[in-house]
Design an enzyme around this catalytic site. Structure first.
Site, short mmCIF file in Angstrom:
data_model
loop_
_atom_site.label_atom_id
_atom_site.label_comp_id
_atom_site.label_asym_id
_atom_site.label_seq_id
_atom_site.Cartn_x
_atom_site.Cartn_y
_atom_site.Cartn_z
N GLU B 57 1.16 -1.26 -0.07
CA GLU B 57 -0.23 0.22 0.07
C GLU B 57 0.62 1.40 -0.28
O GLU B 57 0.70 2.46 -0.70
CB GLU B 57 -1.16 0.02 1.40
N PHE B 119 -11.76 -7.78 12.69
CA PHE B 119 -10.81 -8.08 12.58
C PHE B 119 -10.34 -7.48 11.16
O PHE B 119 -11.80 -5.85 10.66
CB PHE B 119 -10.75 -9.51 11.34
N GLN B 120 -8.91 -6.59 11.10
CA GLN B 120 -8.74 -5.64 10.50
C GLN B 120 -9.72 -4.01 10.51
O GLN B 120 -9.62 -3.75 10.25
CB GLN B 120 -8.93 -5.78 8.92
N LYS B 169 -18.03 -1.27 4.74
CA LYS B 169 -18.08 -2.38 3.77
C LYS B 169 -20.11 -1.90 3.30
O LYS B 169 -20.43 -1.82 2.74
CB LYS B 169 -18.08 -3.33 4.09
N MET B 482 23.84 9.50 3.66
CA MET B 482 23.54 11.29 4.15
C MET B 482 23.16 11.00 5.81
O MET B 482 23.97 11.58 6.34
CB MET B 482 22.18 11.58 4.33
#
Lengths: 180, 568
Positions: B57, B119-120, B169, B482
């Protein structure tokens, strides 16, 4: 130099806006001394009154960040001297203490407080005033045993004549219409 | 106003219909449980809205950023709830810092399970509140049109920024009467202030009477499309102009009044002259600490004119003597009317003298090295020459970013895409991917280090699958360069965890069927770069460079811009 400032904001009454505003303070490690949110004179618009103790420089920057939030109509800040403000306090004392002498009653008179409810067990007293005043009454009443005490956040209005909210919204409409 | 259309659809279809109405052609995403209905709709509308499947993602959000920065359009990414959402947090914060318009559509668990640790499930509104311009949770389909219309309007208007829509959803599957109207007004939101002519005049007076005026410009010029006005303004007034990291490419690199880059690793003149000018005109920039160094000793002698769209930036870091709130393009247009034609040849010459010093002490060694090892500077400059200054340079974060910003050359705006404010390693490859999809006819070169490349290298899979013709140049010094530089300069060379044991990058590219070549010798470099540029499709070029080169000049952290050092 740190001093007390009253931050006021008119906002849409939307879910999460309280959080959106308070995280602006959290991120900069500024403590909120008191906070009051309720519906303003216009339905659907909330009024926030937030008291903080900090430098004017920091407070002015925080106010700009609040004002920048999409759902905030307008935010500004004032010193205590520029506003008329009050807090409300409720005190619950045993009714026995009230009846056993006239001391509580005279405190109620002296402090311009009033009795809201009396039962056989307890008596609820209300006082509006500045924090020092409600605190002083708490300390006096506590000699008789205060069973419960609750103080509100601040409500405040400016001394200077400022635009009315409905007029502000009309001006805002004009402003938005003028932006291409 | 667009005529309203009305029909019964489910929420998922409605989201796609809105994307089409908003002119979205490309979205970046990754499916998951909470966006299954949405992905079903994506399949249905794929001929109109091209969905690019990334490999993580984070890749989706950075690609959307790259796409937006290259095109000026709103970038869109679509991810699932919970981990899908938390994986794009970095990109959202990055977009917030660099004012990149994004609409992130994130799936959420079904409405009855909200707040149950389902869940999630993650508190996406809470998580993204401080790093979005606006966010909103949609639990019912009929909220979709208005919320999405507001999302696009808020993301792109005023000072742009990322917007998150947390779409349950439940809302995706509900059917409702769909009709859509684009948003062009929100009563609590003033995206741009109207210009105040008195302020413009006040600024013009200061500029007209200045002896050593100096202009700084940033991303605001690109966002408002004020490139032409900026050029007209400096040409009319003869004022030298310097760009911030995010202002790169808003002007031709070789324009005689473009004096170079501000900031910690910017050019010598632009930094020290800040403390010698008498009027400082800041256009669409926010005085980042990497630009100002110590603010107490920043331009104390100068009158400051700040042209800025975001009122919260006025006086935030540097107090403005004249603040012009509004759109940079319109402000410059108006200002051009009031300023007198002028020349400041002597003053501009002082910058040129500084450049000569910098060239002798730093630039020559960087781009025409005499030592055996290759330098990042010579690679970047050679690539810039091969593309004739007409490519989009995308960078990661670190030494290669600073070297690319110093030595790449630009002829066209929106040609430098880099994570400025947040400094996100891993930004380069996915952002380049998005930029190339947004500007398929332009050459897109990603300069990345061996460290940052490995943070998002899984996107080679995306690049390979869609044959996205980006050219990836890994400047490999086997170090987090760096950080190592700072350890060398400020921590007595204690190289704590900055050395990397790297994989075979060429084999890695080959595993993804991407053409690749490794260069270790100077004599092979030009040929390899030509091969990369001429290659149709993606290409990975690894250049092994000097391990312990440092980026100079440098304003040490917290020091005054006058204290810029040219060599160790």
């Amino acid at each position: 130099m740190n001093q007390e400032f009253i931050i006021s904001a008119f906002t849409e009454n939307h879910i999460g806006l309280l959080n959106r505003i308070t995280i602006i303070f959290t991120r900069r490690k500024i403590n909120i001394e008191s906070l009051t949110v309720s519906e303003s004179a216009l339905a659907g618009i909330s009024k926030f009154t937030i008291v903080v103790n900090d430098t004017q420089d920091k407070v002015s920057k925080v106010v700009k960040q609040i004002d920048k939030l999409v759902e905030v109509l307008k935010a500004y800040y004032h010193t205590n001297e520029e506003m008329i403000y009050q807090e409300i306090a409720l005190y619950k004392v045993p009714t026995e203490a009230l009846t056993s002498s006239n001391q509580i009653e005279s405190l109620v008179r002296q402090y311009n407080a009033r009795i809201l409810e009396v039962t056989s067990d307890y008596t609820v007293i209300e006082k509006t005033g500045k924090k020092e005043e409600t605190q002083e009454l708490f300390e006096r009443l506590n000699q008789f045993g205060v069973l419960q005490f609750n103080r509100s956040g601040r409500v405040a209005i400016t001394r200077s004549p400022i635009e009315r909210l409905s007029a502000f919204l009309k001006d805002r409409d004009k402003l938005l219409a003028s932006i291409e | 106003m667009t005529p309203a259309i009305q029909q019964k659809v489910n929420g998922a279809d409605a989201i796609l219909k809105v994307l089409i109405k908003e002119g979205v052609e490309t979205v970046f995403g990754y499916p998951g449980g909470a966006v299954l209905p949405l992905y079903d709709a994506i399949m249905k509308y794929h001929h109109k809205v091209h969905h690019v499947l990334v490999r993580h993602e984070q890749g989706a959000v950075h690609a959307a950023q790259g796409y937006s920065r290259a095109t000026g359009k709103v970038g869109v990414c679509i991810v699932t709830s919970g981990p899908g959402a938390t994986n794009i947090i970095t990109g959202i914060a990055d977009a917030m810092m660099d004012s990149t318009p994004l609409v992130c559509v994130i799936g959420q668990v079904v409405a009855p399970l909200l707040g149950t640790d389902a869940f999630q499930e993650a508190d996406v509104i809470g998580l993204t509140m401080p790093i979005t311009k606006w966010n909103y949770q949609i639990t019912s389909a009929d909220e979709i049109p208005e919320a999405m219309a507001k999302a696009f309007y808020i993301a792109r208007s005023g000072r742009p920024g990322p917007v998150v829509l947390d779409v349950s959803k439940t809302a995706q599957i509900q059917e409702f009467d769909f009709h859509y109207e684009r948003c062009n007004k929100i009563r609590s939101y003033v995206p741009v202030q109207n210009l105040r002519v008195d302020k413009i005049k006040e600024a013009a007076d200061l500029i007209n009477s200045a002896n050593k005026p100096y202009l700084l410009f940033g991303n605001g010029v690109i966002i408002s499309g004020a490139e032409k006005e900026l050029q007209q303004f400096v040409e009319k007034t003869g004022i030298p102009a310097a760009w911030t990291l995010l202002g790169l490419s808003a002007m031709d690199t070789d324009h005689p009044l473009n004096v170079g880059m501000l900031g910690m690793h910017g050019n010598y003149g632009p930094n020290i002259k800040t403390n010698e000018c008498d009027v400082l005109i800041a256009v669409g920039m926010r005085f980042d600490d990497r630009v100002t160094g110590d603010v107490k000793t920043y331009a104390p002698q100068a009158k400051v004119i700040h042209i800025e769209v975001d009122p919260a930036e006025i006086d935030k870091i540097i107090k403005a003597d004249v603040a012009i709130l509004g759109d940079a393009k319109k402000a410059l247009q108006k200002l051009i009317e009031f300023v007198k034609p002028n020349k400041h040849d002597e003053w501009v010459n002082e910058f040129k003298e500084c450049y000569k010093i910098e060239h002798k002490k730093v630039i020559k060694k960087d781009i025409y090295p005499t030592k055996k090892e290759l330098t990042m500077g010579e690679v970047v400059r050679l690539v810039a020459e091969k593309v004739n200054g007409d490519a989009i340079a995308v960078t990661d974060v670190g030494q290669q970013q600073m070297i690319a910003s110093r030595y790449f050359k630009f002829k066209q705006s929106r040609s430098f895409i880099s994570s400025g404010g947040l400094g996100t390693m891993g930004f380069g490859v996915p952002a380049a991917m998005g930029a190339k999809l947004g500007q398929p006819n332009r050459q897109v070169i990603a300069f990345v280090g061996d460290g940052g490349f490995q943070m998002t290298l899984q996107e080679l899979g995306t690049i390979s699958q869609y044959q996205i013709g980006v050219k990836i140049v890994i400047l490999n010094n086997n170090y987090l360069g760096m950080v190592r530089q700072w350890q060398q300069l400020f921590f007595d060379k204690r190289y704590s965890f900055t050395h990397l044991q790297n994989p075979d990058f060429i084999k890695l590219a080959e595993a993804y069927s991407i053409n690749a070549r490794k260069v270790t010798k100077r004599e092979d470099l030009a040929g390899a770069i030509s091969e990369m540029i001429d290659h149709q499709g993606p290409y990975l070029l690894e250049v092994v460079v000097e391990k312990e080169d440092n980026v100079f000049p440098m304003v040490p952290a917290g020091a005054s811009v006058s204290k810029i050092i040219l060599e160790p």
